[in-house]
Design an enzyme around this catalytic site. Structure first.
Site, PDB file in Angstrom:
ATOM      1  N   HIS A 234      -5.710  12.403  13.618  1.00  0.00           N
ATOM      2  CA  HIS A 234      -6.727  12.321  12.551  1.00  0.00           C
ATOM      3  C   HIS A 234      -7.956  11.508  12.964  1.00  0.00           C
ATOM      4  O   HIS A 234      -8.979  11.553  12.293  1.00  0.00           O
ATOM      5  CB  HIS A 234      -6.127  11.691  11.291  1.00  0.00           C
ATOM      6  CG  HIS A 234      -5.030  12.492  10.673  1.00  0.00           C
ATOM      7  ND1 HIS A 234      -5.209  13.802  10.264  1.00  0.00           N
ATOM      8  CD2 HIS A 234      -3.724  12.192  10.410  1.00  0.00           C
ATOM      9  CE1 HIS A 234      -4.062  14.262   9.775  1.00  0.00           C
ATOM     10  NE2 HIS A 234      -3.145  13.312   9.857  1.00  0.00           N
TER      11      HIS A 234
ATOM     12  N   ASP B 190       6.582  15.534  10.575  1.00  0.00           N
ATOM     13  CA  ASP B 190       6.506  15.548   9.111  1.00  0.00           C
ATOM     14  C   ASP B 190       6.505  16.982   8.592  1.00  0.00           C
ATOM     15  O   ASP B 190       6.540  17.218   7.392  1.00  0.00           O
ATOM     16  CB  ASP B 190       5.287  14.750   8.604  1.00  0.00           C
ATOM     17  CG  ASP B 190       4.050  14.961   9.455  1.00  0.00           C
ATOM     18  OD1 ASP B 190       4.005  15.949  10.218  1.00  0.00           O
ATOM     19  OD2 ASP B 190       3.123  14.128   9.356  1.00  0.00           O
TER      20      ASP B 190
ATOM     21  N   HIS C  45       0.136  17.791   8.914  1.00  0.00           N
ATOM     22  CA  HIS C  45      -1.249  17.540   8.484  1.00  0.00           C
ATOM     23  C   HIS C  45      -2.226  18.203   9.459  1.00  0.00           C
ATOM     24  O   HIS C  45      -1.917  18.339  10.643  1.00  0.00           O
ATOM     25  CB  HIS C  45      -1.532  16.033   8.447  1.00  0.00           C
ATOM     26  CG  HIS C  45      -0.656  15.269   7.504  1.00  0.00           C
ATOM     27  ND1 HIS C  45       0.490  14.629   7.930  1.00  0.00           N
ATOM     28  CD2 HIS C  45      -0.757  15.057   6.173  1.00  0.00           C
ATOM     29  CE1 HIS C  45       1.065  14.041   6.885  1.00  0.00           C
ATOM     30  NE2 HIS C  45       0.335  14.286   5.807  1.00  0.00           N
TER      31      HIS C  45
ATOM     32  N   TYR D  98       8.147  11.079   8.909  1.00  0.00           N
ATOM     33  CA  TYR D  98       8.409   9.888   8.088  1.00  0.00           C
ATOM     34  C   TYR D  98       9.791   9.836   7.464  1.00  0.00           C
ATOM     35  O   TYR D  98      10.126   8.870   6.802  1.00  0.00           O
ATOM     36  CB  TYR D  98       7.292   9.760   7.027  1.00  0.00           C
ATOM     37  CG  TYR D  98       5.945   9.804   7.712  1.00  0.00           C
ATOM     38  CD1 TYR D  98       5.496   8.706   8.434  1.00  0.00           C
ATOM     39  CD2 TYR D  98       5.174  10.976   7.728  1.00  0.00           C
ATOM     40  CE1 TYR D  98       4.294   8.759   9.136  1.00  0.00           C
ATOM     41  CE2 TYR D  98       3.976  11.036   8.427  1.00  0.00           C
ATOM     42  CZ  TYR D  98       3.548   9.930   9.135  1.00  0.00           C
ATOM     43  OH  TYR D  98       2.374   9.990   9.834  1.00  0.00           O
TER      44      TYR D  98
ATOM     45  N   ASP E 267       2.352  19.042  13.675  1.00  0.00           N
ATOM     46  CA  ASP E 267       2.391  18.062  12.589  1.00  0.00           C
ATOM     47  C   ASP E 267       2.006  18.774  11.288  1.00  0.00           C
ATOM     48  O   ASP E 267       1.262  19.748  11.317  1.00  0.00           O
ATOM     49  CB  ASP E 267       1.387  16.942  12.913  1.00  0.00           C
ATOM     50  CG  ASP E 267       1.429  15.788  11.925  1.00  0.00           C
ATOM     51  OD1 ASP E 267       1.993  14.738  12.278  1.00  0.00           O
ATOM     52  OD2 ASP E 267       0.890  15.928  10.798  1.00  0.00           O
TER      53      ASP E 267
ATOM     54  N   ASP F  80       0.859  -1.177   0.000  1.00  0.00           N
ATOM     55  CA  ASP F  80       0.000   0.000   0.000  1.00  0.00           C
ATOM     56  C   ASP F  80       0.897   1.229   0.000  1.00  0.00           C
ATOM     57  O   ASP F  80       1.475   1.593   1.021  1.00  0.00           O
ATOM     58  CB  ASP F  80      -0.909  -0.011   1.236  1.00  0.00           C
ATOM     59  CG  ASP F  80      -1.810   1.224   1.303  1.00  0.00           C
ATOM     60  OD1 ASP F  80      -1.617   2.166   0.497  1.00  0.00           O
ATOM     61  OD2 ASP F  80      -2.695   1.250   2.180  1.00  0.00           O
TER      62      ASP F  80
HETATM   63  N1  Q9C Z   1      -3.494  10.296  -1.267  1.00  0.00           N
HETATM   64  C1  Q9C Z   1       0.008  11.471  10.211  1.00  0.00           C
HETATM   65  O1  Q9C Z   1       0.970  12.141   9.905  1.00  0.00           O
HETATM   66  N2  Q9C Z   1      -1.747  10.460   3.269  1.00  0.00           N
HETATM   67  N3  Q9C Z   1      -0.814  10.966   9.294  1.00  0.00           N
HETATM   68  C2  Q9C Z   1      -2.824  10.108   2.400  1.00  0.00           C
HETATM   69  C3  Q9C Z   1      -3.723  10.032   0.131  1.00  0.00           C
HETATM   70  C4  Q9C Z   1      -2.027  10.109   4.625  1.00  0.00           C
HETATM   71  C5  Q9C Z   1      -0.614  11.256   7.922  1.00  0.00           C
HETATM   72  C6  Q9C Z   1      -2.544  10.440   0.967  1.00  0.00           C
HETATM   73  C7  Q9C Z   1      -1.139  10.811   5.591  1.00  0.00           C
HETATM   74  C8  Q9C Z   1      -1.504  10.517   7.013  1.00  0.00           C
HETATM   75  C9  Q9C Z   1      -0.235  11.142  11.639  1.00  0.00           C
HETATM   76 ZN    ZN Z   2       1.231  14.188   9.820  1.00  0.00          ZN
END
Ligand code: Q9C
Ligand code: ZN
Length: 691
Positions: free
Chosen positions: A146, A276, A185, A316, A183, A31
C-alpha cells in the site's frame, strides 16, 4: 591413495528469509483499525514452518537493512526523512505522525524493521537471481504494497516488492517482471509506481464491493489497465462479494492471469504474498483454504524458469496465515500438492468480474484477442435487492458460513478448529521416491535425470506374478506382455504410494492402458483422468464418471460424439512455437480441476499433434492434481520427449515450453465450441455470463 569427494553445487532449493527482529515493533495505543497487525503474525508463521520441518529444508539467508539508495528507488528523500525521524519520537509524537496517513501506526522500531523488510526482500531477489536458489520466501513486517512514493498506508511503510522490482531491473537488467498480488487488498501503491511502466506487469485481485471496501478507490476497478506505454500491464480483478474461495481464485488464474502471464513471459516473479485472502481472515472475509495457495504457487512456478520470490504482505487470522505460509513454502520446495477442496464452480459475481477484466484487456493481449464479450454494466451484485439480500445471506458459496461474519473471537476460534482438522485431512506423507521409470531398452535410461528410479528388468517368475490375474486374452503377444509389464510395474508403485509419478515405455499402449485402468478401479480409485495424445482408441465403455477420457488429436470431427466424460479435442500444433497454452489454460486445466482426479494417465500415442513443448506444458500444469500421481505412457519412445517429461515429473528443473504462440483462429474456434458445449457440466470453464 587419495579419495576425492566431489560436491556438485546445484542451484536447487528454496530460500527462507526471516529475522525475529522484525517482531520488535507493535501498536502502543488503542486503535481498532491497526490492532490486527501484530508481531505474532511472524512468530506463528515461523513456528508453524518449524512444526512441519520446513525451516531446515530451506536455505537460510540472513536479512540486511535496505540502504537509503535502495529505498529511494521508489520513495522520495523527503518521505524517507519523515520515517527516519520516527525513531526518536515519544508516543504522542508517534501518534501525531501516524494520523497523517491512512491506517498506519508507528513505533520507535518501525523504521529499523521497515529497512530490514526491504533488505530481506532484496536478499531474496539476489539469492534467486544469482542462482543460489530457485525460489524463496521472505517473512517480513511491515508489509509494503500500500505504501507510495510519499506516503505510508495500510500498515505499509516502504514498498518492499516495488523496490525489489526496480532493484532487479537495475541490478540484473531485467526487462519483464511479473508481480502477483494475491493479498485481499488492492496494492494501490504498486499500481501507482508502475502504471506507466510496461516492464512490470502488476496483477491484483482484491475485495472491492463496488468501491465500498478499503481503500475505497475508483482506480481499483477492472478498467484501470495502466497508462501510456504501460497500458495492458496493470490487471485488477475486483471482487464484488465476500466469500470468494478456491474455485473463484482458480478461475481468475485460468482465465485471466495465467494466459496473460505466459504471453508476457516474465524473467522474474515477485509475489505480494498476503494471506488475508484466506479463510477466517477478519479483513478479507473470503473462504480460500490453505492448500489453495499451494496451487497458486505451483502455477506461478511454471513461469520465469521457476524464479519466484514470495514476500509476505497481509494475513490477520494467525492460524489461517501460518498454514497458508506453510503450504506456499512446501510447494516452493516441490513437495506434491494436496488436492484442493470444495465444490469447483466459480460464483456468478466472480464470473462477472473475470469477464470484465478479460474484456478490458482484450486490446492488449493476444490470448484475449478473440474475446467477444464486452464489459457487463449490470452486475448481479449491484442491484439494490441483492445488496439487501447480502446483509442476511452474504454469499452463495456453501462453505462461506465457516468464514463469513468472522468479526469476533468466537468465529476466529471456529476457523482455528476447522483448520486443525482440515489440514490433517488434506496433508499426506510424501512418497519416498518422486519418479519411477520403466524403459524397455535400458540403454535409453541413462538419458533420464539422475533422480529417476529406473525399474529393473524382471525375471520370468516375477513377470508371471505381476500380470497374473490380468486379462490373458488381451496380452497373448509377447510385445504386448512386455508393454503391460512396464505399465503395471510403475502403476503399482504409484498406487502403493512408493513413488509419486512414473514414466513408461509401452510399445502397445492402448491395450496396456486399458488394463491399467481396470487395475486402478480394482484398487479402489474413484476418478482417473486419462488424456490420450494422438490417434488411439481404448476399449472402454465407461460413462459413469470413473474415467474422464480426453483425446487430443488432429482429425476431423466425424463419427465421434463428445459427452461429459469422453471429450475429443481437435488440435493442430504450431511446429515452430508453442500454441498449446490456450487449450491447456482455457479448457483442459479447468476441466481437470473440476473433475478432481485421484490419478492421471497421460498416453502419448502415434500421430501426435502435440510437440514436446506442448506435452511438457500439459504435464507440468497437471502435476498440481491427484497429489501429483501421474503415469505417462509413451508408445514410440523418443529421447527428447522422455527426457523432457522426466524433467517435468522429477521437478529437477522447469522444462522449456517453447516460445509463446497465439492460437490460430481454427484452434480458438474449437476451444470456444467445446467450452460452450461443456460449460454447464464443467463449471470451471465459465468465464463469461453469456457465451
Ligand atoms: N476503515 C495489508 O493487508 N483497513 N494492509 C482500514 C479502515 C486497513 C491492510 C479500514 C487494512 C490494511 C498489508
Ligand atoms: Zn491485505
Amino acid at each position: 591413495m587419495s579419495v576425492f569427494v566431489l560436491f556438485i553445487a546445484m542451484a536447487s532449493g528454496t530460500a527462507l528469509i526471516y529475522d525475529d527482529e522484525m517482531t520488535s515493533y507493535k501498536l502502543l495505543w488503542d486503535d481498532p483499525i491497526c490492532d490486527i497487525e501484530v508481531p505474532e503474525r511472524l512468530l506463528s508463521s515461523y513456528d508453524q514452518l518449524k512444526h512441519y520441518d520446513l525451516v531446515d529444508r530451506c536455505v537460510r539467508i540472513p536479512v540486511r537493512e535496505g540502504t537509503e539508495e535502495e529505498i529511494m528507488l521508489v520513495h522520495s528523500s523527503e518521505y524517507l526523512e519523515v520515517i527516519k525521524s520516527t525513531q526518536t519520537m515519544n508516543e504522542e509524537e508517534l501518534q501525531r505522525v501516524s494520523k497523517h496517513y491512512d491506517a498506519v501506526y508507528f513505533h520507535p522500531n518501525t523504521y529499523r524493521c521497515a529497512k530490514l523488510a526491504v533488505g530481506a526482500t532484496l536478499q531474496l531477489v539476489d539469492s534467486v537471481m544469482s542462482g543460489k536458489v530457485h525460489n524463496g520466501m521472505a517473512l517480513v513486517r511491515p508489509p509494503g504494497h500500500h505504501s507510495q512514493r510519499n506516503a505510508a498506508n495500510g500498515f505499509c511503510v516502504f514498498n518492499n516488492v516495488a523496490i525489489a522490482a526496480q532493484y532487479a531491473k537495475r541490478r540484473y537488467g531485467l526487462q519483464r517482471i511479473l508481480i502477483v498480488d494475491w493479498d485481499v487488498h488492492h496494492g494501490q501503491g504498486i499500481q501507482y509506481i508502475f502504471e506507466k511502466d510496461p516492464s512490470v506487469l502488476y496483477f491484483s485481485w482484491h475485495r472491492y464491493e463496488h468501491q465500498q471496501f478499503w481503500p475505497l478507490l475508483r482506480e481499483s476497478d477492472y478498467d484501470a489497465v495502466g497508462q501510456e506505454n504501460g497500458k495492458g500491464f496493470n490487471i485488477n480483478v475486483p471482487w464484488n462479494k465476500v466469500g470468494m474461495g478456491n474455485s473463484d481464485y482458480l478461475a481468475a488464474f485460468f482465465h485471466v492471469l495465467l494466459p496473460v502471464a505466459f504471453e508476457f513471459a516474465p524473467e522474474l516473479i515477485l509475489v505480494s504474498s498476503g494471506y488475508d485472502s484466506g479463510i477466517g481472515d477478519p479483513e478479507g472475509q473470503m473462504t480460500a483454504t490453505p492448500e489453495c495457495f499451494a496451487h497458486l504457487t505451483h502455477f506461478l512456478m511454471q513461469l520465469a524458469n521457476g524464479r519466484l520470490c514470495a514476500v509476505l504482505e497481509g494475513g490477520y487470522h494467525l492460524k489461517s496465515l501460518s498454514e497458508s505460509v506453510c503450504m506456499t513454502v512446501k510447494t516452493l520446495l516441490r513437495d506434491p500438492l494436496p488436492q484442493i477442496s470444495g465444490e469447483m464452480a466459480p460464483c456468478l459475481s466472480a464470473i462477472e468480474s473475470i469477464q470484465n477484466v478479460r474484456a478490458a484487456h482484450k486490446p492488449y493481449w493476444k490470448c484475449l484477442m478473440y474475446e467477444e464479450t464486452a464489459p457487463l454494466k449490470d452486475l448481479s451484485t449491484k442491484s439494490q435487492q441483492v445488496m439487501e439480500a447480502q446483509l442476511t445471506q452474504t454469499s452463495t458459496h456453501p462453505t462461506a458460513e465457516q468464514a463469513v461474519g468472522n468479526t469476533n473471537r468466537d468465529e476466529a476460534i471456529k476457523t482455528d478448529k476447522f483448520l486443525e482438522s482440515h489440514m490433517k485431512r488434506i496433508l499426506f506423507p510424501v512418497p519416498p521416491v518422486k519418479t519411477a521409470a520403466s524403459i524397455v531398452s535400458k540403454a535409453d535410461a541413462h538419458f533420464l535425470p539422475l533422480s529417476v528410479q529406473v525399474e529393473m528388468e524382471m525375471s520370468a517368475q516375477e513377470r508371471k506374478t505381476l500380470v497374473s490375474g490380468f486379462d490373458a486374452e488381451l496380452v497373448k503377444e509377447e510385445k504386448a506382455l512386455l508393454s503391460l509389464q512396464n505399465v503395471v510395474a510403475v502403476l503399482d508403485k504409484i498406487l502403493k504410494k512408493e513413488v509419486c509419478n512414473g514414466i513408461v515405455d509401452a510399445s502397445v499402449a492402448s491395450v496396456s492402458t486399458t488394463i491399467a485402468l481396470k487395475h486402478c478401479f480394482d484398487f479402489g480409485l474413484q476418478r482417473v483422468l486419462c488424456i490420450i495424445v494422438g490417434d488411439m482408441d481404448l476399449e472402454l465403455s465407461l460413462d459413469d464418471g470413473k474415467i474422464l477420457f480426453m483425446n487430443i488429436c488432429q482429425k476431423q470431427q466425424t463419427e465421434k460424439t463428445n459427452s461429459k466424460y469422453r471429450i475429443s479435442l481437435n488440435w493442430k500444433e504450431d511446429t515452430e512455437r508453442n500454441n498449446f497454452f490456450y487449450a491447456v489454460l482455457g479448457f483442459i486445466l479447468p476441466i481437470a480441476y473440476n473433475y478432481q482426479p485421484d490419478l492421471m494417465i497421460i498416453v502419448i500415442g502415434p500421430n501426435r499433434s502435440l510437440g514436446v513443448n506442448g506435452i511438457s506444458l500439459l504435464t507440468s500444469l497437471l502435476q498440481g492434481l491427484a497429489e501429483s500421481r501421474i503415469l505417462v505412457v509413451i508408445q514410440d519412445i523418443e529421447i527428447k520427449l522422455v527426457r523432457s517429461v522426466a524433467t517435468t515429473l522429477t521437478g529437477v528443473s522447469i522444462p522449456d515450453f517453447g516460445v509463446y504462440a497465439p492460437a490460430s483462429q481454427e484452434n480458438v474456434l474449437e476451444i470456444k465450441r467445446l467450452r460452450h458445449q461443456f460449460k454447464q457440466e464443467w463449471k470451471m470453464l465459465q468465464c463469461s455470463v453469456r457465451d
